[in-house]
Enzyme design. Structure first.
Site, mmCIF file in Angstrom:
data_model
loop_
_atom_site.group_PDB
_atom_site.id
_atom_site.type_symbol
_atom_site.label_atom_id
_atom_site.label_comp_id
_atom_site.label_asym_id
_atom_site.label_seq_id
_atom_site.Cartn_x
_atom_site.Cartn_y
_atom_site.Cartn_z
ATOM 1 N N GLY A 155 -45.791 11.147 -81.362
ATOM 2 C CA GLY A 155 -46.931 10.446 -80.792
ATOM 3 C C GLY A 155 -46.519 9.627 -79.586
ATOM 4 N N ARG A 280 -41.319 13.111 -69.427
ATOM 5 C CA ARG A 280 -42.412 13.086 -68.445
ATOM 6 C C ARG A 280 -42.319 11.767 -67.702
ATOM 7 N NH1 ARG A 280 -45.326 9.088 -70.582
ATOM 8 N NH2 ARG A 280 -45.587 8.961 -72.833
#
Length: 402
Positions: A155, A280
């Site tokens: 998550g 990312r």
């Protein structure tokens, strides 16, 4: 034939719109593939193309990209969200385009696997245990020692993450996560971690180059709601070097180093301890802050990596850039929110953005979803930037009816 950049999914807080705009500046046609285009703000961008497709179905994505190749020269495929980044890597591999290693991305997104790989490489991390039920969580918390962090093993955005100071809080939060109220994206697995105490830092990386290190501030525990972030962090040369060295050790341990990486740390008595590694860029407003602080455009650099072109990360100037998040103070219905134009008129303010609109239901979750918006400012000093932010934030008001 027009060149296109394909983006998987979108982000509510604005990074995807930045990718669309950067692609257009590079002469690329931005095309977004999404299961629900109505959720995101960037689909209204002028000239952007949106296609509804199940982005959890790799075969469906391959078919759609193959269809698009009849009209476009697909220059690259990427995503602003880690949930879809491994899939983007698989598409890049299928179509022989530059892209990340999907296996490395997938093992990084599993926080337990990530912890194992970092630990085996000697990277400093908090003590941790993997647990599947209340009994295992209680034993893990006792072994590590209270207080502990209890969170899902997968998550982002602090969703489901809580600091538990007592055994009762450990049981309460575990029951919440496993009791049917929490939405799991995969099989439920919990991490119980030592609470690493100390200032929170973020490192932003493209390839193997650490571009910037900033600070991240949270609201009061037990939750971890973003309240603000600042670039650059006030670090000595030695502290900066230690964080940069640990960052590069993370890349080696996890098989990363292609494209962007965002790493979060706590500076503890042991020095920098890695809280998590994200394959990312950090989400908005981090890219805007780095652009204001250094003149470096990380999103354009990422797109150039994705299309196989050279990128430029040379710093053009040095300022202090900071963001302040607007946090909901109660649950209910948002009657109105205003003051954005007045705040934007304050000298030094670079951006004011609201994530919600009037009549939206407000249900605080103790994570990034509690943020109603943000204000960004930059100046020649930290003290001045903080004063500008405070002046701007004081002009923004809202009403929430319980």
């Amino acid at each position: 034939m027009a060149r296109a950049l394909i983006q998987l999914g979108g982000t509510v807080m604005g990074s995807s719109l930045l990718y669309v705009q950067a692609a257009q500046r590079l002469g690329l046609q931005p095309i977004t593939l999404s299961a629900d285009p109505t959720r995101y703000d960037h689909f209204a961008a002028k000239g952007a193309e949106t296609i509804r497709v199940d982005i959890d179905d790799l075969d469906a994505l391959i078919r759609e990209c193959s269809r698009l190749r009849a009209t476009y020269d697909i220059a690259g495929i990427t995503s602003a969200r880690d949930a879809f980044y491994a899939t983007a890597g698989k598409l890049c591999r299928h179509f022989d385009l530059p892209g990340p290693n999907p296996e490395a991305i997938e093992q990084c997104l599993d926080k337990h696997t990530q912890r194992q790989l970092l630990a085996s490489s000697g990277v400093p991390i908090p003590a941790y245990r993997l647990a599947a039920n209340v009994a295992e969580v209680k034993v893990s918390a006792a072994e590590i020692g209270l207080p502990v962090i209890v969170k899902p093993a997968a998550g982002s955005g602090s969703v489901g993450v809580r600091l538990c100071r007592t055994a009762d809080e450990v049981v309460e939060h575990t029951n919440y996560l496993l009791g049917g109220q929490f939405m799991w994206q995969s099989a439920p697995k919990l991490l119980v971690e030592e609470f690493a105490q100390g200032p929170h830092y973020m490192a932003d990386i493209i390839g193997n180059e650490v571009i910037g290190i900033g600070t991240l501030d949270f609201g009061p525990p037990p939750h971890f709601v973003y309240h603000g972030c600042t670039y650059p962090a006030l670090l000595s040369d030695d502290e900066h070097e230690r964080i940069a060295d640990v960052s590069l050790s993370c890349l080696r341990a996890l098989g990363l180093g292609w494209g962007p990486t965002g790493i979060e740390f706590r500076w503890t008595k042991r020095g920098p301890v890695v809280i998590e590694v994200n394959p990312r860029l950090h989400g908005a407003p981090t890219p805007q802050l780095l652009h204001l602080a250094y003149g470096v455009d990380l999103i354009t650099a990422h797109i150039k990596v994705a299309i196989g072109e050279e990128w430029n990360l040379r710093k053009r100037h040095s300022q202090t850039a900071a963001a302040r998040f607007l946090i909901a103070d109660r649950d209910g219905t948002l009657d109105w929110i205003d003051g954005d134009s007045q705040a934007l008129a304050v000298s030094g303010v670079a951006e004011v953005k609201f994530y919600v609109e009037p009549k939206a239901p407000i249900v605080r979750k103790g994570d990034y979803r509690d943020c109603l918006g943000h204000v960004i400012a930059a100046s020649s000093s930290l003290r001045r930037t903080e004063a500008i932010l405070q002046r701007a934030v004081d002009l923004i008001h809202w009403s929430i009816t319980p």
